[in-house]
Design a protein around this motif. Structure first.
Motif, PDB file in Angstrom:
ATOM      1  N   UNK A 188      67.531  84.680 -20.230  1.00 47.07           N
ATOM      2  CA  UNK A 188      66.136  84.929 -20.156  1.00 47.07           C
ATOM      3  C   UNK A 188      65.666  86.247 -21.176  1.00 47.07           C
ATOM      4  N   UNK A 189      66.550  87.811 -20.240  1.00 48.19           N
ATOM      5  CA  UNK A 189      66.300  89.012 -21.311  1.00 48.19           C
ATOM      6  C   UNK A 189      65.848  88.910 -23.022  1.00 48.19           C
ATOM      7  N   UNK A 190      66.442  87.437 -23.421  1.00 47.64           N
ATOM      8  CA  UNK A 190      65.767  87.581 -25.199  1.00 47.64           C
ATOM      9  C   UNK A 190      64.593  86.559 -24.891  1.00 47.64           C
ATOM     10  N   UNK A 191      64.404  86.226 -23.927  1.00 46.38           N
ATOM     11  CA  UNK A 191      63.016  85.075 -23.850  1.00 46.38           C
ATOM     12  C   UNK A 191      63.280  83.984 -24.696  1.00 46.38           C
ATOM     13  N   UNK A 192      64.326  83.537 -24.572  1.00 48.67           N
ATOM     14  CA  UNK A 192      64.665  81.629 -24.799  1.00 48.67           C
ATOM     15  C   UNK A 192      64.517  81.087 -23.606  1.00 48.67           C
ATOM     16  N   UNK A 193      64.332  81.265 -22.288  1.00 47.46           N
ATOM     17  CA  UNK A 193      64.770  80.585 -21.074  1.00 47.46           C
ATOM     18  C   UNK A 193      63.853  79.515 -21.057  1.00 47.46           C
TER      19      UNK A 193
END
Length: 389
Positions: A188-193
């Motif tokens: 989520x922090x990396x924007x992939x979720x």
């Protein structure tokens, strides 16, 4: 929380992970990434032990069974498992390119790992032996136990299996939700979720549909061979299907499966032998799930999913999952070594596989045990033909 099953815990962990990854500062995500890295490395250490602990005693027990009946049952069960995996491959190859963004993570990042937060520190936990060495050792010990006199080696391997099952049930499974939470907070922090969750929903629906289709095909064949109505056979097995959904364990469902199989007209001798055996060696539902989920994860990461890559994996799955423990998620634990050695999965990908698999583990187990009833009908018919000859 102790009263919750594994699936609710995993779902809660995914939701919490997404929430933490959305609002938390980087040091919190780094802390979770540190735990995830340590747990992933420990899992890598445990994989060869899991392979040896499951496969070696499983083969040893099969080899000391009832001769011809053992061979017939094992052959039919393995063939069913391989066909299930091949079906999952064909359907995934046809459907996934239209419902998933193939190479989505690679398109978004030159290296998807770059989007993830790095842990504060790592601790190397090298396994005692490699995955292929563990497989070869398991085959050697298991086959060896079937040809030597005495049970000392088999007893040692059974004790090792008990230790590995305790390790999974008491350490790995309880910590899995926190591991999944850590992975999803990082994603989520990396924007992939968002992309990952869309994969979950689409793959889940396709897998359940495949389970039901394959069960229908199994009972169509069983009805034809056993000269019975396939719809009546399936109707009689419904209690076993729904019991397996609740227990998430083939072993725990054996009494119900056995009772319903006898209601289908299978002789008592065949049912008493085939049903408990198939609870450990017939894993068509689990194979459909593992093949479909692994192909979804691979396509998302732009990895090769050709027949040359996947079919050897399917062939090995049918062997590696023998005697997987009755705990939820046992099949995926037994298969992690193959995913790493044959498909090239890293810690992040194996974590996604675990989450994907456990999200529908109960349905895969239900497919396994319901299919056991079809195997029993087929074996019963083949045994009658051999006795007549």
């Amino acid at each position: 929380m102790k009263q919750l099953g594994l699936l609710p815990k995993i779902l809660i962990a995914i939701v919490l992970g997404i929430g933490i990854g959305s609002i938390s500062p980087i040091w919190v995500v780094k802390g979770l990434a540190t735990f995830s890295g340590l747990f992933g490395n420990f899992l890598g250490f445990a994989i060869p032990l899991i392979i040896i602990g499951f496969i070696a005693p499983g083969i040893g027990e099969l080899g000391k069974g009832a001769g011809r009946l053992l061979g017939v049952t094992t052959g039919v069960a393995y063939l069913s498992t391989i066909i299930a995996g091949a079906l999952a491959y064909l359907v995934s190859t046809s459907i996934f390119p239209h419902i998933l963004e193939v190479g989505g993570l690679v398109n978004q990042y030159a290296n998807p790992e770059e989007a993830l937060v790095k842990p504060f520190f790592t601790v190397d936990m090298p396994p005692i032996v490699g995955v292929m060495t563990a497989l070869l050792l398991a085959f050697t010990l298991g086959l060896g136990a079937t040809v030597i006199k005495g049970n000392a080696l088999q007893n040692v391997m059974v004790d090792l299996r008990d230790i590995v099952e305790k390790l999974i049930a008491s350490v790995i499974i309880p910590l899995l939700p926190l591991h999944i939470l850590s992975v999803f907070s990082n994603l989520t922090y990396g924007g992939q979720v968002t992309m990952i969750l869309s994969v979950f929903v689409k793959v889940f629906v396709m897998i359940i549909a495949l389970h039901l289709f394959y069960l229908f095909a199994q009972y169509l064949v069983a009805g034809q061979m056993g000269r019975k109505n396939p719809f009546t056979l399936m109707k009689n097995m419904l209690p076993a299907y729904f019991t397996a959904i609740g227990t998430q364990s083939s072993a725990a469902t054996i009494p119900v499966t056995l009772n319903q199989t006898k209601k289908n007209g299978v002789s008592e001798k065949i049912a008493d032998f085939v049903v408990p055996l198939c609870a450990t060696i017939h894993l068509s539902g689990s194979t459909i799930t593992l093949v479909s989920c692994s192909m979804a994860v691979m396509m998302l990461n732009g990895m090769t999913t050709s027949f040359d890559v996947m079919f050897p994996f399917i062939l090995m799955l049918g062997v590696t999952m023998i005697a997987a423990p009755g705990v939820p998620g046992g099949a995926v634990m037994a298969a992690l070594g193959l995913m790493e050695s044959m498909l090239g999965f890293d810690t992040t990908l194996t974590s996604l596989m675990i989450a994907l698999y456990i999200a529908q583990d109960s349905f895969g187990t239900a497919c396994n045990v319901t299919g056991d009833g079809a195997i029993a009908v087929i074996t019963d018919r083949l045994s009658e033909e051999k006795n007549a000859a």
